[in-house]
Structure formats: C-alpha cells, structure tokens
Design a protein around this motif. Structure first.
Motif, short mmCIF file in Angstrom:
data_model
loop_
_atom_site.label_atom_id
_atom_site.label_comp_id
_atom_site.label_asym_id
_atom_site.label_seq_id
_atom_site.Cartn_x
_atom_site.Cartn_y
_atom_site.Cartn_z
N UNK A 169 -37.99 -24.75 5.90
CA UNK A 169 -39.29 -24.21 6.32
C UNK A 169 -40.22 -24.03 5.12
N UNK A 170 -39.71 -23.46 4.05
CA UNK A 170 -40.54 -23.18 2.87
C UNK A 170 -41.08 -24.46 2.25
N UNK A 171 -40.21 -25.44 2.04
CA UNK A 171 -40.67 -26.69 1.42
C UNK A 171 -41.59 -27.46 2.37
N UNK A 215 -31.88 -34.44 -1.34
CA UNK A 215 -33.20 -33.84 -1.18
C UNK A 215 -33.57 -32.95 -2.34
N UNK A 216 -32.59 -32.19 -2.86
CA UNK A 216 -32.87 -31.30 -3.98
C UNK A 216 -33.29 -32.08 -5.21
N UNK A 217 -32.66 -33.24 -5.44
CA UNK A 217 -33.04 -34.05 -6.60
C UNK A 217 -34.45 -34.62 -6.44
N UNK A 218 -34.81 -34.93 -5.20
CA UNK A 218 -36.17 -35.41 -4.96
C UNK A 218 -37.18 -34.32 -5.32
N UNK A 219 -36.92 -33.10 -4.86
CA UNK A 219 -37.85 -32.00 -5.14
C UNK A 219 -37.86 -31.62 -6.61
N UNK A 220 -36.70 -31.72 -7.28
CA UNK A 220 -36.62 -31.36 -8.69
C UNK A 220 -37.63 -32.14 -9.51
N UNK A 221 -37.87 -33.38 -9.14
CA UNK A 221 -38.88 -34.19 -9.82
C UNK A 221 -40.24 -34.04 -9.16
N UNK A 226 -41.64 -34.08 -1.16
CA UNK A 226 -41.10 -32.75 -0.87
C UNK A 226 -40.82 -32.61 0.61
N UNK A 227 -41.63 -33.24 1.47
CA UNK A 227 -41.35 -33.22 2.91
C UNK A 227 -40.00 -33.86 3.21
N UNK A 228 -39.64 -34.90 2.47
CA UNK A 228 -38.34 -35.55 2.64
C UNK A 228 -37.22 -34.54 2.36
N UNK A 229 -37.41 -33.72 1.32
CA UNK A 229 -36.37 -32.73 1.00
C UNK A 229 -36.23 -31.69 2.10
N UNK A 230 -37.36 -31.27 2.70
CA UNK A 230 -37.27 -30.32 3.80
C UNK A 230 -36.42 -30.85 4.93
#
Length: 444
Positions: free
Chosen positions: A111-113, A48-54, A196-200
């Motif tokens: 929650x934040x993401x 998930x973090x790698x998804x959000x990083x991009x 980003x929802x996927x990362x949450x």
C-alpha cells in the motif's frame, strides 16, 4: 550487512513437525512444502525490493532533483525504523503468530509504495512524501524481518538452519543480480515511479505465498504479569550479556555504518558525476551480486572448512579491502573493476551473514527469538540511518568521492570485534538445548 525451537510441538500432527536427521533428497529443504512457500515469497519480495532500492533514489535524483543531503536523508529514512521501533518490535512479535506478522508486513509495504506512482501521476509527488513512505515502509520491514528470522526455525528445525539461511541468501543474491538490471531497464523505458509500482505488486505476491504455508503456530502464551519494558530488557540482557553476540553486533553495526555512508552517495556518483543512464546504473548494481550468489552457494562449505567461528571473522577481513575500488570508479574499465571489487566484498558479507545468523538462531531459546533478533537489528541496523545522514553531510561538505573513501576505509577495521572474541578459534559454536520435558507431561 542479513529463529522457534519447535522440535517438540505438543499436540501437532506429523506434518507439523520440522524435518529431522540428514537431508536425503536432492532438493533438500525445497522438498518441504512450507519452506518452499517461504522461499517463493522471499524470491518475489526480494526482486521487488531490489527494484525499489535503485528506483527510489532515482525518483529523488531524476524526477524531483533532490539535493545531495536529501538523497542521504532518504537513505537514512529507509532504515530509521530499526532505530525507533526495533526493540519493542521484538517483544510484540514474540506475542504474535509470526506468519500473520509476515502477511501484514507485505500488505503494508504494498500500500505504501503504491502511493508513490499514484502521487506522481497526479503531479502531487514531493521529496517529503518519499521520506514518509520510506519511514513507514521501514516500520513494516522491521516487523517482517524480525518475524521472518524467528519463523525459520519453526519451519525447518534448528539442525537445518545453515542450509535454510544459505538457500534464502541465494535468493537474495540472485535478485541482487537481476533486480537492479530489471529496475534500470524499467526506469529507462517507463520512469522510476513505474518501477516502484512493480515492487508494490511484488509484495502482494509475497503475501499470497505466505498464506499458503500450512503449518500453524500456537498463539504464544502471555503471562499475567507480562510487561513490555521487562520483555525488551530481557532481550537486551540476552544479547549484551553474551560476549560472542556482543562482538557480532559490534562487527555488523560498524560495517553497516560505514557501508551506509558509501551507499548514500553511490547513485549520485553514478547518475550525476559519471552521467550513466539508468540501464547502465542497473547493470553496474547487478554485477556485485554475483559475488553474493557465490557466497550463498559456498557458505556452508566454507563454515565447515574454516570452522563456524573463524568463518565469521575471516570473511570480512579478506573481503573488505576490495571495497576501496568503489570511490575510484570512472567511466570505462575502472567502473567495472569497482563493480567486481564490490562483488568480492559482497561475497564476504554473505558468508559472514550465513554463519553468524545461523549461530544466533541456534543459540537463542525459542521464547526469546523475536526479542533477540529485534535487539540485534536495533544494534546493527540502527547504525544505517546514522551512516546515511553522515554520508549526506560528508557529501555536501567534502564531496561525493571523499565521503565514499571515508566509508570504504572505515570498513577495513570492522572485523576486529569478532577477531578479538572467543569466536576466533571456535570451530563448533554452542547451541541452545531445549528445556527438559517435566515428568508426567504429555510427549510431543
């Protein structure tokens, strides 16, 4: 770039003790239930973090049309918490059960993401919200990372730290291969906020696996005269008073500074200057992680071959020049040569991280692990928001490619602090010996 002495758990049962002696089973540490839960939690979280990083900078660039400086500032916000709360976080973590800190960090980031896709769906999303989410999620990450590195020795024992760190680095590397590619496809098909929802959701999954860890820490004893300021200073004195730790902090901190300058401009180079579609940006970002995966698989062997000390400075010395290919990226063959060069650089980063983090964890007394890790994170990650802001300013004034050149050239010299330290020739690095049990005290 990437900790309790629990060899004696007074009053614990047999299952609560870390593994001893040589690992005889083929799976190694993965055969242990508690380490396996941490491994699975890390796998989901890292994906998930790698998804959000991009996806996070793509939200700024594609959905909100952010300026060059705003993209650099967003990169800075993602790591600014290490500068602002990094030191007290270590003292606080040393007062708490680390497993609880890991769960709270995962839930907070979820929650934040999750607020980003909701705001985007309601047409309320702004660049300012991205800044706030990045800052607060960074605070959660500070506590999670400090607790995570301090928790590993409790689960596996100090004698297994290199294997444990190598296995967790392999998770990071695999996700760095698959994560950006998945992110690019999700952004291409559904939009960046959906990614980003996927990362949450991934952070919720990570928290679930952490709750499955059976071994419980005893609550750290708090002395009546405990004082936050004195505890922070104790961690600072431990790190800054050790020449080898000082050299590692200088090497990692300077490397993070210069790499953050280039990282702040990378999405702008790929999305705006080269005009690549999201799926191709994701694929490009995945290729270098193959080097990280190879580094995770070979770090233990390299440390044994070169010696743990020499591995710490040889890895960045040999790999850093390949980062010079990044500012030269163009559509066509030069794009993929740059990706391969970045992969070689990342190989060296992972080998370096496995060696130096294992050394730090093995050297530090149990009661100082949180503060040692927080102090190191403050010193080495605190340079990243500075690098992100510098990248944004340099990109705004000189251009995206010149900013990336400055970052790549500066990175060539980051190995010097460890090269000029006692680590240069030390094949076997010192470790902390547990305090002797007083006569008459109950045996573990």
């Amino acid at each position: 770039m990437v900790d309790t002495d629990e060899r004696a758990l007074a009053g614990g049962d047999a299952d609560a003790r870390p593994a001893r002696g040589p690992l005889r089973r083929r799976l190694g540490l993965l055969d242990q239930h508690d380490f396996r839960q941490l491994y699975l939690a890390d796998t989901i979280s890292q994906l998930g973090a790698q998804v959000t990083l991009l996806a996070l900078p793509l939200v700024a660039v594609l959905a909100l049309h952010a300026t060059t400086f705003e993209v650099g500032a967003l990169t800075a916000c993602e790591t600014a918490a290490f500068l602002f709360v990094g030191l007290p976080a270590g003292a606080w973590v040393d007062r708490m059960r680390r497993r609880n800190v890991l769960i709270a960090g995962d839930l907070g980031r979820a929650v934040l993401l999750g607020s980003i896709p909701i705001a985007w769906w309601l047409h309320w999303l702004t660049v300012e919200q991205l800044f706030v989410v990045a800052l607060l999620a960074g605070v959660c990450t500070v506590f999670f990372d400090v607790a995570y590195q301090s928790y590993l020795p409790h689960l596996v024992g100090r004698e297994n730290l290199i294997e444990g760190n190598a296995k967790l680095e392999s998770v990071r590397a695999v996700n760095q291969i698959g994560g950006p590619a998945v992110a690019g496809l999700i952004v291409q098909a559904f939009t960046a906020p959906f990614a980003i929802a996927v990362n949450g959701l991934s952070y919720l999954g990570s928290a679930l696996f952490v709750t499955r860890i059976r071994r419980r820490e005893s609550r750290p004893e708090r002395k009546p005269d405990a004082h936050l300021g004195r505890e922070i200073m104790e961690g600072l004195r431990f790190v800054l008073g050790n020449r080898m730790l000082r050299s590692i902090a200088a090497c990692t901190g300077s490397s993070n500074l210069f790499s953050a300058i280039g990282a702040a401009m990378l999405v702008l180079l790929l999305a705006r200057i080269l005009g690549l579609p999201p799926w191709q940006i994701g694929l490009f970002s995945s290729v270098p992680a193959i080097g990280g995966l190879l580094g995770a698989f070979t770090a233990t062997r390299i440390a044994r071959w070169l010696g743990q000390g020499p591995a710490i400075w040889i890895a960045p010395l040999v790999s850093a020049p390949f980062a010079l290919l990044m500012p030269m990226a163009q559509r066509g063959i030069l794009l993929w040569l740059a990706a391969i060069g970045n992969g070689i650089w990342w190989y060296g980063v992972v080998v370096y991280n496995v060696a130096q983090v294992s050394f730090r964890q093995g050297l530090c007394p149990e009661r100082l692990l949180g503060r040692m890790n927080a102090t190191m994170r403050f010193l080495v990650w605190g340079t990243m928001p500075v690098g992100g802001l510098l990248g944004g300013l340099l990109g705004e004034t000189l251009g995206v490619r010149p900013a990336m050149w400055i970052g790549a050239i500066g990175g060539l010299f980051c190995f010097l602090p460890v090269f000029l330290s006692p680590l240069r020739w030390m094949r076997e690095l010192p470790t902390h010996e547990p305090d002797p049990v007083p006569e008459g005290a109950p045996a573990a």
